[in-house]
Design a protein around this motif. Structure first.
Motif, mmCIF file in Angstrom:
data_model
loop_
_atom_site.group_PDB
_atom_site.id
_atom_site.type_symbol
_atom_site.label_atom_id
_atom_site.label_comp_id
_atom_site.label_asym_id
_atom_site.label_seq_id
_atom_site.Cartn_x
_atom_site.Cartn_y
_atom_site.Cartn_z
ATOM 1 N N LEU A 140 17.472 6.589 -7.992
ATOM 2 C CA LEU A 140 16.239 6.167 -7.333
ATOM 3 C C LEU A 140 15.130 7.216 -7.405
ATOM 4 O O LEU A 140 14.032 6.982 -6.907
ATOM 5 N N ARG A 141 15.447 8.360 -7.996
ATOM 6 C CA ARG A 141 14.455 9.444 -8.050
ATOM 7 C C ARG A 141 13.150 8.965 -8.688
ATOM 8 O O ARG A 141 12.060 9.127 -8.122
ATOM 9 N N GLU A 142 13.254 8.335 -9.844
ATOM 10 C CA GLU A 142 12.045 7.925 -10.554
ATOM 11 C C GLU A 142 11.357 6.726 -9.910
ATOM 12 O O GLU A 142 10.142 6.768 -9.672
ATOM 13 N N PRO A 143 12.101 5.626 -9.577
ATOM 14 C CA PRO A 143 11.408 4.464 -9.003
ATOM 15 C C PRO A 143 10.652 4.775 -7.712
ATOM 16 O O PRO A 143 9.552 4.256 -7.491
ATOM 17 N N LEU A 144 11.222 5.652 -6.856
ATOM 18 C CA LEU A 144 10.583 5.934 -5.574
ATOM 19 C C LEU A 144 9.814 7.250 -5.581
ATOM 20 O O LEU A 144 9.206 7.613 -4.558
ATOM 21 N N GLY A 145 9.865 7.978 -6.679
ATOM 22 C CA GLY A 145 9.170 9.264 -6.723
ATOM 23 C C GLY A 145 9.760 10.261 -5.761
ATOM 24 O O GLY A 145 9.029 10.983 -5.074
ATOM 25 N N LEU A 146 11.106 10.336 -5.705
ATOM 26 C CA LEU A 146 11.771 11.213 -4.749
ATOM 27 C C LEU A 146 11.796 12.636 -5.269
ATOM 28 O O LEU A 146 12.013 12.890 -6.463
ATOM 29 N N ALA A 147 11.618 13.578 -4.358
ATOM 30 C CA ALA A 147 11.739 14.996 -4.690
ATOM 31 C C ALA A 147 13.089 15.464 -4.171
ATOM 32 O O ALA A 147 13.208 15.953 -3.051
ATOM 33 N N LEU A 148 14.115 15.271 -4.987
ATOM 34 C CA LEU A 148 15.483 15.579 -4.549
ATOM 35 C C LEU A 148 15.896 16.969 -4.987
ATOM 36 O O LEU A 148 15.486 17.454 -6.017
ATOM 37 N N ALA A 163 0.824 -1.212 0.000
ATOM 38 C CA ALA A 163 0.000 0.000 0.000
ATOM 39 C C ALA A 163 0.861 1.268 0.000
ATOM 40 O O ALA A 163 0.331 2.364 -0.171
ATOM 41 N N ARG A 164 2.180 1.120 0.222
ATOM 42 C CA ARG A 164 3.087 2.264 0.229
ATOM 43 C C ARG A 164 3.673 2.474 -1.167
ATOM 44 O O ARG A 164 3.436 1.685 -2.085
ATOM 45 N N ARG A 165 4.473 3.533 -1.333
ATOM 46 C CA ARG A 165 5.009 3.832 -2.659
ATOM 47 C C ARG A 165 6.354 3.177 -2.916
ATOM 48 O O ARG A 165 6.907 3.297 -4.019
ATOM 49 N N GLY A 166 6.894 2.492 -1.935
ATOM 50 C CA GLY A 166 8.158 1.799 -2.126
ATOM 51 C C GLY A 166 8.602 1.161 -0.823
ATOM 52 O O GLY A 166 8.052 1.441 0.259
ATOM 53 N N LEU A 167 9.590 0.288 -0.914
ATOM 54 C CA LEU A 167 10.128 -0.404 0.259
ATOM 55 C C LEU A 167 11.638 -0.214 0.296
ATOM 56 O O LEU A 167 12.339 -0.564 -0.665
#
Length: 778
Positions: A770-778, A474-478
């Protein structure tokens, strides 16, 4: 003759731990004596189990089998007889004229650091610990009859250390042997005496007490440690008149195999687990064993990480009358937990609770078993029952506090779609300070908010079952990271055989991106970790991850060796986030001036694997270093866990030195960072007693007792920031390096920052991936 010069720098292990071995030359004629020597060795040194190197030239299979039945760590090493053919020899009709020289192969054993060579006509009657602690030179007893002059050694027992275990010294022996410039009637002993010329460490005669001292049938003195049956007549060949009492002592150890197994298992006190397993399993397999032996064997197997075998042995006990020792059910319950047979474990542990002597321990394990399975109601109930049985029971108290702490890790109303799930080892209150800092450090790499609002905690040791799978998906990544999770024994399970208790079928059903981040492969020197289940789980995890980063190149090398080529190339370097902490913590303030303090840390978990036979040496050398450093700074002791304080107690008891303790296990993460920032130097044995202060910009010196410390220093290109705890000159080396840091502190701080910037650049580059796979706002 002075000690030979050598280019050897010492042990080749990452920690510098001394590799110790016994050694004997054995042939068929002397085999009966050697078997008796082995029996006497283990019965009088039951806590010791180094390699025993058997030098041989013509032993048959039956002889080898007989030897292996008596000792678990036999190393066979064939002698090349031709090497000694051109030695000048004495009486050509003597049996010894050729084979006596073969024992000189001991000096070619360059893969060890200390070798204790024993003649096969010896019997061990006492503790050899004093010999195992000898670290320099050649130790021997002087000859009883000083033919050829005083100051010559008897070569029946030799303690040979690193500087003599070289090709150079062996070549010198060969040179003298071939020249004939020695007492040829003394064979190998003559060669050694000619080369050493009296330059050896004198041992007390009780370590090589020759039979001739007992002429007239005198009794063997009580303090004799090694009795040596010199001369032509050997006890197994009929003996010699006038030495009946001595030979009676030898015959006490002339046992058949089963007599030895039973005698060893009946010994009181602590025993080396490998020896317990070796003799206990043979009793079980060959003639059956009583419940006490099965319990001891199963417990030893468990301590060695052989959990499946422990279960098999402990299940062999039959209890038709229902009077089984409750400790057996306790041990079996613990072993069943280690292989994830939780229902069976619970049944056994409930039986154990019926006995007041072990009830608290059993309830503590029941509470842990319930926690592993996510059953909070039973976790709390069992923990309270354990405290009712014994208010001081540590595990029960811990599991009760853990239930409350995990409630605080859940953020009411948090949006799962905005969270990352995080598998880590979440340390309990008063637990290891390094493991407390780790999860937060990992989170700060990905998000400035490390709170439950943005993160969903999954304890690595909990069974990753259907409810947890649903929570993660249910989360956006592990993210998996926060400790040396690739280690076999902290919290063993049968599902993965590493610290995340995840079955394959559940792992395969994770649908969100999986990131393995800065995990360590934390195996000690002397530990093995080649279980097939672990390898299968590891390969599945690598295959299913979008990123697989290990925190040092030593771990990368070890893990890649377990993977096929297509997966091995996916394993990359990701430094531990604790090493870049000041780039992560919001509002980080560099100190204007650091306190004139040196913080010292030592570790005591798995002490045998850390210290080997060198703890006394370590303590003495550290006492010297502490005394010297106090001339320059306020030396304080940073305890990461309460058991670390053993160093403070031992230092005061043995050397009269008291140190103030900084109890980091009672501190918050912010307080730990502050303590490691406000000092000039940290000298640490724990991995994170180096990485955390380094991340705070503080100079470090690592006391290396685990490979991971050496791995980290190699990664940053500063191996000279570490010193092995086994170093002969530990105190002097540590004092010299610490003094250099304090003398030029500003330059050292700048060097730390320079090294740290490289790790931060690597971390930033990995985050970009990992920006794209986890949707990170770096």
């Amino acid at each position: 003759m002075s000690a030979p010069t050598t280019t050897a720098t010492g042990p080749t292990t990452a920690t510098g731990k001394r590799r110790v071995a016994f050694a004997s030359y054995v042939d068929d004629n002397y085999l009966p004596g050697f078997l008796t020597l082995l029996r006497s060795l283990v019965l009088n040194n039951p806590r010791t189990c180094p390699d025993f190197v058997v030098l041989y030239d013509d032993l048959g299979p039956a002889a080898v089998s007989a030897i292996r039945r008596l000792y678990p760590r036999i190393v066979l090493r064939r002698v090349d007889p031709a090497r000694y053919d051109d030695y000048v020899k004495g009486d050509q009709g003597s049996y010894l004229v050729r084979k006596a020289y073969f024992v000189l192969d001991v000096f070619r054993m360059s893969d060890y650091d200390t070798v204790i060579a024993l003649d096969t006509d010896m019997v061990v009657l006492g503790d050899l610990g004093e010999l195992l602690e000898l670290r320099e030179g050649i130790g021997a007893v002087e000859q009883f009859f000083p033919e050829g002059g005083a100051g010559r050694l008897n070569s029946g027992l030799l303690v040979v250390n690193r500087e003599y275990l070289t090709g150079e010294f062996a070549a010198r022996l060969d040179e003298v042997g071939r020249s004939g410039d020695y007492d040829v009637e003394k064979h190998d002993q003559g060669v050694l005496n000619a080369v050493l010329d009296g330059d050896f460490v004198r041992l007390d005669s009780r370590f090589n007490f020759v039979k001739r001292r007992l002429e007239g049938d005198l009794p063997v003195p009580d303090d004799v440690v090694v009795l040596h049956f010199t001369g032509r007549h050997k006890p197994w060949n009929g003996g010699e008149v006038g030495y009946e009492r001595a030979e009676e002592v030898w015959r006490r150890y002339d046992l058949d195999d089963r007599e030895l197994y039973r005698a060893f298992c009946a010994l009181p006190g602590d025993k080396h687990p490998e020896l317990v397993v070796h003799y206990g399993t043979r009793l079980v397999e060959e003639c059956g064993a009583d419940s006490a032996t099965l319990l001891a064997t199963g417990t030893a197997l468990h301590s060695m990480g052989r959990y499946d075998e422990a279960v098999d042995v402990l299940l062999r006990v039959r209890d038709p009358k229902g009077v089984l020792d409750p400790r057996h059910n306790l041990a079996l319950g613990r072993a069943l937990m280690a292989v994830s047979r939780y229902d069976e474990a619970e049944a056994r542990l409930l039986l154990a609770t019926q006995d007041p002597a072990v009830a608290a321990s059993a309830f503590g394990l029941l509470a842990e078993c319930a926690w592993i399975r996510g059953d909070r109601q039973h976790q709390v109930a069992y923990a309270r029952a354990g405290l009712d049985a014994d208010p001081t029971d540590r595990k029960s108290g811990l599991l009760l506090r853990r239930a409350r702490a995990e409630e605080r890790r859940t953020a009411p109303g948090a949006d799962p779609a905005e969270q990352l799930a995080h598998v880590a080892f979440y340390m309990d209150d008063q637990g290891n300070a390094g493991d407390k800092v780790l999860p937060e450090s990992v989170r700060l790499v990905f998000d400035a908010d490390a709170s439950p609002r943005r993160w969903h905690s999954v304890h690595a040791h909990r069974l990753f079952d259907e409810p947890l799978l649903e929570e993660v998906n249910a989360r956006r990544g592990l993210v998996i990271g926060g400790g040396g999770l690739f280690i076999p024994d902290t919290s063993p399970n049968g599902n993965s055989r590493w610290q995340w208790n995840v079955p394959d079928e559940t792992l395969e059903r994770i649908t969100v991106p999986v990131v393995v981040f800065a995990v360590g492969y934390n195996v000690f020197d002397g530990q093995s970790y080649a279980h097939r289940r672990f390898v299968e789980s590891l390969r599945l995890l690598v295959r299913g991850s979008v990123f697989f980063g290990l925190r040092n190149h030593g771990s990368i090398e070890r893990v890649r060796a377990l993977l096929p080529a297509d997966l091995a190339e996916r394993v990359v370097y990701q430094p531990c986030p604790t090493t870049v902490a000041r780039n992560l913590v919001a509002g980080w303030q560099e100190p204007v001036e650091r306190a004139e303090t040196v913080l010292l840390n030592c570790a005591y978990d798995r002490s045998g694997l850390r210290f080997g036979h060198d703890y006394g040496h370590f303590l003495k050398e550290m006492a010297d270093a502490v005394t010297a450093l106090r001339e320059r700074a306020d030396v304080r002791y940073a305890a990461h866990i309460a058991s670390d304080e053993k160093f403070v107690f031992d230092l005061r008891r043995e050397h009269g030195i008291s140190l103030p303790v900084v109890p980091m296990y009672d501190m918050s993460n912010a307080e730990i960072w502050a303590a490691y920032t406000d000092c000039r130097l940290v000298v640490g044995m724990r991995g994170h007693a180096g990485m955390i202060p380094f991340g705070c910009g503080t100079p470090i010196i690592s006391l290396i007792s685990h490979p991971k410390l050496a791995y980290f220093l190699d990664d940053i290109g500063r191996p000279d920031w570490g010193v092995s705890i086994h170093d002969r000159r530990l105190g002097a080396v540590l004092t010299e390096r610490a003094t250099a840091v304090l003398d030029d502190h500003r330059a050292m701080v700048d060097d730390v920052a320079k090294c740290q910037q490289k790790l931060w650049t690597i971390t930033q580059n990995n985050l970009e991936r990992l920006r794209e796979p986890l949707g990170l706002a770096l």
